[in-house]
Design a protein around this motif. Structure first.
Motif, PDB file in Angstrom:
ATOM      1  N   TYR A  98       6.900  -6.971   1.533  1.00 39.57           N
ATOM      2  CA  TYR A  98       6.111  -8.201   1.425  1.00 39.57           C
ATOM      3  C   TYR A  98       4.649  -7.874   1.148  1.00 39.57           C
ATOM      4  O   TYR A  98       4.150  -6.808   1.548  1.00 39.57           O
ATOM      5  N   TRP A 105       6.928 -14.199   0.534  1.00 44.17           N
ATOM      6  CA  TRP A 105       6.861 -14.680   1.908  1.00 44.17           C
ATOM      7  C   TRP A 105       7.773 -15.878   2.156  1.00 44.17           C
ATOM      8  O   TRP A 105       8.056 -16.227   3.305  1.00 44.17           O
ATOM      9  N   VAL A 133       4.809 -14.329   9.430  1.00 47.48           N
ATOM     10  CA  VAL A 133       3.948 -14.444   8.240  1.00 47.48           C
ATOM     11  C   VAL A 133       2.495 -14.620   8.660  1.00 47.48           C
ATOM     12  O   VAL A 133       1.590 -14.002   8.086  1.00 47.48           O
ATOM     13  N   THR A 175      -0.389 -11.848   7.676  1.00 46.26           N
ATOM     14  CA  THR A 175      -1.389 -12.210   6.670  1.00 46.26           C
ATOM     15  C   THR A 175      -2.689 -12.720   7.268  1.00 46.26           C
ATOM     16  O   THR A 175      -3.685 -12.844   6.553  1.00 46.26           O
ATOM     17  N   TYR A 191       3.068 -19.438   5.696  1.00 46.40           N
ATOM     18  CA  TYR A 191       4.444 -19.720   5.275  1.00 46.40           C
ATOM     19  C   TYR A 191       4.564 -21.146   4.756  1.00 46.40           C
ATOM     20  O   TYR A 191       5.191 -21.385   3.711  1.00 46.40           O
TER      21      TYR A 191
END
Length: 457
Positions: free
Chosen positions: A93, A110, A274, A278, A284
């Motif tokens: 990812y 994602w 996620v 991030t 997401y």
């Protein structure tokens, strides 16, 4: 009158007991076979039919974004979202949410859960082939094996409330269903269905301790944890209301409640992962919304509004864009779209009153309701919606029961047993043929790439 020429058939007619005894012996041997042999036989035959359908389309497939013209089976099986799984299996990812020049989140890896590509990556590591062909070989192998497991578990699930013959018919309907080609391409659906059917069996058997483990893996394969949590909440409430008729001890209340909480957490796990990966709490959600932006623009997710938006978009911009009445600011489709949506939902709700649906275990009906509500709350209707309906497969048990019940009502009381049996067979064959024809239609509309194609599966 000329004498009838003797034939082999005439000889058999002269000794009617011989073929009868032989046929009876064959049928008896078939009946003695383990149930899983019959299920795998149906599954194998259905996969051959679906493979033929996919190969026929692959032979006519033109050059596209993923393959050259006339690709082989493996290349044809890695179109569309399978390419995202390939990216995840090979490079993982991204470290952040990809955004465009306006700061809007774009389509990215994602949006896809990690279990399926993780298994594919392990398989690719074992083979040492990280090419697109290597991905397709491993991905299709996992999907096909998982589809066999799904067929076996579907039969076990159906057998919980149907006779052996009716459960076998339901399994056949599942194996040839219009969306069944998705079970043998580079998608996570077959693995998800195997886990889902296993989880539903555990619900029917009230195995609340083992259930959370299966649901957690399932929720990280395809989005389904929140819907399953709602199912368990409904089951808990049902058991509580009936506690005087059926014991609902404190220990079971705690275990079932804990399973519902864990299922809910599992449904929120991937958005949380996620966010942690991030640094964006809404990463997401914004990534998922990127897929509907070409339809309705940059809109926020308000639960249960996507289907109204979709009904207005499809009917208002694609089907009936003309004005409803002179001077009105709405098109005919913008008015008719929501009306059609309400009518379809009303018919779906009314289907629960059918005798076959009423005989379905309440837990399975709760799953159908919970998953349908989940789809209505968060998903935007487009060509992929048909694939998203696949987890409603337990409905096929009710369809099989309806077919098996033909001739048992007031109308059927006037029929001879032979006539009723013949009609049941005819309807069952018709349902199976329609399933195969539906596969052809779905592959043509959804999987096969025809020029500038905006109908992803």
């Amino acid at each position: 009158m000329s004498a009838q020429r003797p034939t082999a058939f005439a000889d058999l007619r002269a000794r009617p007991g011989v073929p009868t005894r032989r046929a009876g012996a064959v049928l008896e041997r078939v009946r003695r076979l383990p149930w899983w042999v019959g299920v795998l036989g149906i599954w194998g035959a259905s996969r051959l039919v679906t493979t033929g359908i996919l190969l026929s389309f692959a032979a006519r497939q033109g050059e596209n974004a993923w393959t050259g013209a006339n690709p082989g089976y493996l290349d044809f099986a890695r179109l569309w979202d399978a390419h995202w799984y390939y990216i995840i299996a090979v490079v993982g990812y991204p470290s952040e949410i990809p955004r465009d020049e306006n700061g809007l989140a774009g389509e990215s890896a994602w949006a896809f859960m990690p279990v399926y590509p993780g298994l594919v990556r392990i398989g690719m590591a074992l083979t040492g082939d990280f090419s697109a062909q290597g991905f397709a070989a491993v991905a299709v192998t996992i999907s096909v094996l998982a589809s066999a497991a799904a067929a076996l578990l579907f039969f076990v699930l159906a057998r919980r409330w149907l006779s052996a013959g009716t459960a076998m018919l339901a399994t056949a309907l599942f194996c040839v269903a219009p969306l069944s080609p998705i079970l043998q391409v580079g998608y996570a659906e077959s693995l998800h269905l195997a886990l889902l059917f296993g989880a539903l069996i555990l619900v029917l058997d009230r195995q609340w301790v083992v259930l959370p483990f299966v649901v957690t893996v399932m929720a990280l394969t395809r989005p389904s944890g929140l819907a399953f949590a709602l199912l368990l909440v409904l089951v808990w409430g049902w058991r509580w209301m009936r506690r005087r008729d059926e014991p609902f001890e404190t220990v079971e209340r705690v275990r079932l409640g804990a399973a519902a909480v864990i299922a809910g957490l599992a449904g929120l796990a991937w958005p949380g992962i996620v966010a942690l990966s991030t640094g964006e709490l809404r990463g997401y959600l914004e990534t998922e919304l990127a897929w509907r932006r070409p339809y309705v623009g940059d809109v926020e997710l308000l639960p249960f509004t996507p289907w109204v938006q979709g009904a207005q978009w499809w009917a208002g911009q694609q089907w009936w864009p003309g004005p409803a009445l002179p001077g009105l600011p709405w098109s005919a489709g913008e008015v008719l779209g929501p009306v059609i949506l309400i009518a379809v939902l009303a018919l779906a709700a009314a289907a629960f009153a059918l005798p076959a649906m009423r005989r379905m275990p309440i837990e399975l009906r709760f799953w159908i309701i919970a998953y349908a509500l989940y789809l209505l709350a968060v998903f935007f209707p487009q060509s992929s919606t048909f694939r998203l309906l696949v987890p409603l497969a337990p409905v096929l048990g009710a369809l099989a029961l309806g077919i098996a019940s033909v001739g048992s009502g007031r109308l059927g009381a006037r029929w001879s047993p032979g006539r009723a049996r013949g009609l049941r067979v005819l309807i069952a064959v018709l349902a199976l043929v329609l399933g195969v024809l539906g596969q052809i239609a779905w592959v043509h509309i959804g999987w096969w790439v025809d020029g500038y194609d905006w109908t992803p599966p």
